[in-house]
Design a protein around this motif. Sequence first.
Motif, short mmCIF file in Angstrom:
data_model
loop_
_atom_site.label_atom_id
_atom_site.label_comp_id
_atom_site.label_asym_id
_atom_site.label_seq_id
_atom_site.Cartn_x
_atom_site.Cartn_y
_atom_site.Cartn_z
N TYR A 153 -2.56 -3.59 -4.66
CA TYR A 153 -2.74 -2.50 -3.72
C TYR A 153 -2.46 -1.19 -4.45
N THR A 198 2.88 -7.18 4.12
CA THR A 198 1.76 -6.39 3.62
C THR A 198 1.82 -4.95 4.10
N THR A 199 2.17 -4.76 5.35
CA THR A 199 2.23 -3.43 5.92
C THR A 199 3.38 -2.60 5.39
#
Length: 126
Positions: A59, A104-105
């Motif tokens: 990411y 993930t957030t």
Amino acid sequence: QVQLVESGGGLVQAGGSLRLSCAASGRTFSRYDMGWFRQAPGKEREFVGAVTRSGGTTYYADSVKGRFSISRDNAKNTVYLQMNSLKPEDTAVYYCAADYNIATTARSDAKKYDHWGQGTQVTVSS
């Protein structure tokens, strides 16, 4: 627990490249999600990128997408931040961080990481 030691920072010219390394101690390194953050003087620590424990998913912040890449070598207990096409705006202290099982957030949230390296200075000249 995991301890992180960063290296590879320095002074580079705009447009140049630099690779940062973050060596981790501990036998459970492969279980940790890893993140890279940076902080310039007078600014808050900001998210740069992250990699999952397997290394299969990365990411990136929009500001570095396409220029920076993250990889990890679990056999060497090391995560890397390859920085290309560096800009003066990239000048900051760069930190690696680890968390056992971050959502993930939450991967872009510095407050969610439990382990941090000491930081390494990256200076990009015009």
